[in-house]
Design a protein around this motif. Sequence first.
Motif, short mmCIF file in Angstrom:
data_model
loop_
_atom_site.label_atom_id
_atom_site.label_comp_id
_atom_site.label_asym_id
_atom_site.label_seq_id
_atom_site.Cartn_x
_atom_site.Cartn_y
_atom_site.Cartn_z
N GLU A 278 0.84 -1.20 0.00
CA GLU A 278 0.00 0.00 0.00
C GLU A 278 0.87 1.25 0.00
O GLU A 278 1.89 1.31 0.70
N ASP A 331 2.65 -9.61 -8.86
CA ASP A 331 2.60 -9.00 -7.52
C ASP A 331 2.94 -7.52 -7.65
O ASP A 331 4.11 -7.14 -7.74
N ARG A 332 1.90 -6.70 -7.66
CA ARG A 332 2.08 -5.25 -7.81
C ARG A 332 2.23 -4.61 -6.43
O ARG A 332 1.40 -4.82 -5.55
N ARG A 333 3.28 -3.83 -6.27
CA ARG A 333 3.51 -3.13 -5.01
C ARG A 333 3.91 -1.69 -5.30
O ARG A 333 4.04 -1.28 -6.47
N PHE A 481 -3.10 -7.05 -15.92
CA PHE A 481 -4.29 -6.81 -15.12
C PHE A 481 -5.28 -5.88 -15.84
O PHE A 481 -5.90 -5.01 -15.23
N TRP A 563 2.48 -14.00 -3.08
CA TRP A 563 1.69 -12.78 -2.89
C TRP A 563 1.21 -12.68 -1.44
O TRP A 563 1.31 -11.63 -0.80
N ARG A 590 -9.87 -4.16 0.81
CA ARG A 590 -9.14 -3.90 -0.43
C ARG A 590 -8.16 -5.03 -0.73
O ARG A 590 -7.99 -5.41 -1.89
N ARG A 591 -7.52 -5.59 0.30
CA ARG A 591 -6.62 -6.72 0.06
C ARG A 591 -7.39 -7.93 -0.46
O ARG A 591 -6.91 -8.65 -1.33
N GLU A 593 -10.08 -7.79 -2.24
CA GLU A 593 -10.40 -7.46 -3.63
C GLU A 593 -9.19 -7.70 -4.54
O GLU A 593 -9.33 -8.24 -5.65
N GLU A 594 -8.00 -7.30 -4.08
CA GLU A 594 -6.79 -7.52 -4.88
C GLU A 594 -6.50 -9.01 -5.04
O GLU A 594 -6.07 -9.45 -6.11
N THR A 597 -8.84 -10.38 -7.62
CA THR A 597 -8.38 -9.98 -8.95
C THR A 597 -7.22 -10.86 -9.41
O THR A 597 -7.18 -11.30 -10.57
N LEU A 598 -6.26 -11.11 -8.52
CA LEU A 598 -5.13 -11.98 -8.87
C LEU A 598 -5.62 -13.38 -9.25
O LEU A 598 -5.18 -13.95 -10.25
#
Length: 657
Positions: A278, A331-333, A481, A563, A590-591, A593-594, A597-598
């Motif tokens: 985040e 893994d988007r950070r 994504f 992840w 939100r986590r 939801e992510e 999505t993954l």
Amino acid sequence: MTALSHGAPLTHRQPPRNRKFTEQIAANFLLDASACGESASGDGERLRGPLRTLLRSMGALLGIPVTLHEEERLSVPGGRLVFGVYANSVSSGPDYRIGDVEIRSPGSPELSGAPADGDGGNRWEGFWELPNILCTDGSEWSLFRRGTQRGPTVVLPQFPGEPAARIPAAEFEVLLWEFLSWRPDGDRPASVLLRNPRGEARPDASDQGEVRVPRPTLPPDDSAGTTSRAPRELPAPRTAPRTAPRPPQWRSLPTVDDLLPWHQPGVAARRAWMYAPEARTLRRRWQQLVSAPPRQQDLLLRTDKSPPRPGTAGGPAASPAVRPVLYRAFDRRYLLAEELCLDRPRPHLWQVCGPRQIFVVEQHTRPVTTGPGLLFSALVPDADCFDGQGGRVLPLYRDPEGGVPNLTPGLLPYLAARLGTPVSPGDLVAYLAAVVAHPGYSAAFRDRLAVSGVRVPLTRDPRLWREAVALGREVVRHHTFGQRSPDPAAADPPGLFRLPVSERPQVAVAVPGSPTAFPNRIRHDCDTGAGGRRLYVGGGVIAPVRPEVWRYDVGGMRVVHNWFAARRRTPRGGGTSPLDGIRPDRWSPRRTEELVTLLTVLTCLVRLAPRQADLLSRIRSAPLVTVADLTAAGVLPVPEGARRPPPLGGQLELPLD
């Protein structure tokens, strides 16, 4: 590579001294085995995948590329022969058998204490004849030659995360060198012993005294390797080998950087705390840093070098630059993109970011034998993005607007003339995605990928080309994504495809959001053999999730597991600075939801993989564009100027074509 002598292990040549690399390989094995501990039905299942990775990595390190085939044929008390190990021949020709690997259960009997079977015979008799066996239960490693132990038993720590000094790297490297460097010389071929372990009938004279033993015909190596199989028998020996169609010569295929010539490693920060899932977490860490006294800032930074402190003449402003990156595969950070935070800032990559840019990520420095051969990203990738161990980035464009493609001059006109259809930069990257970015590619070229980077089978068939481009657009869309489509003018805009309801991962039970219920464990129904398709995140449940999605890996790194490891209550990594402790104290919606999505992205890719594998098979069977073709057309070798990065500072650069 020089040829290895045959017979007894090499005594006149010591193994290369690569203690640090060996420590890292052994440490990775222990971590992988620990990670698989809850997802396997027994010790053999737990060690199967990590053992593959370890032997291939050590083979590459020692200069002995190896191939592994599963061969569950000799069942013994407390152990099972699971791998036959083969070495690639030095020149063209078949591979040759090195030996066998047996996974034992802890506390299994030694060879010398083997019990007798019901008929009074020794149930280990076949093992007394095998000339080179590596036996392990994951902790203890022993080498046997015809029932006699060779050298001492090497013991690895039983718990991952032990200090490197606890890993006997030198002894472990020597043991694996002794095992991998062995070659048969006048010994009874192991293939005969495996067909006839009890020795009831003598083999033919032609099966004895061979200097080298050709690899027996075996089913392809199954890199997933997570389900048990019934024993498989070798086919009966034939008087003459069967002629098989020759696959395309590996070195006749162009490499990825023959097509996209400018490449460089990804961005790298100085410390792990400079990344976070985040952006808010990074801003909290930064405020803690800039508000600390100067002496405490040095303690918080914990850098190897001495960058300027924040607030000094050479330091950044109080408000930090925070930018999204692709930290690891899928893994988007976020990254603190400040000068004192970046060890390798890679300004050229940041400069060419734009709404049309697609970064191709390749692991070209170490073996990639499972998962996709390439990744695609809309974000600047990290230096270790591919599988946590290096790689390189090849941007599609040399400018942020997408007007100057990073393609070898003359390549697109040549392909257009060959195929009889216009070819755009987006078409080429879509083709790469369709042909290379799936597990079927690494399975088809596993032996070759163990010793060199990715090569691309470029088809000459217009029909196959169009099919690959259409399929590859879907692949790129999911890798990014939904942020990129290789052809913005196409009818299908960027965005994720919606899955059928029966395949769509959804939240069945919400993950608790209280600090006391912060999840620290993730598991799947397939871990216990329940046969369901539920993913358990602490006290929450997401379903349906295919087992293939849960096990999806890139270069051996399991995507979902990796992840979650960075987002659980006690995240993996970091710990070098007090700033690592600044992180969320609870799981957020939100986590969840992510994560959904993954899982959706990976489900889409798993559904596309069979089509990609079938397409690759048909492309390999059709005429291909070779390095010789591109050289004759003047496309190769790549001009030196095309490999140089674009100028910094916004200086205009004209297309090279």
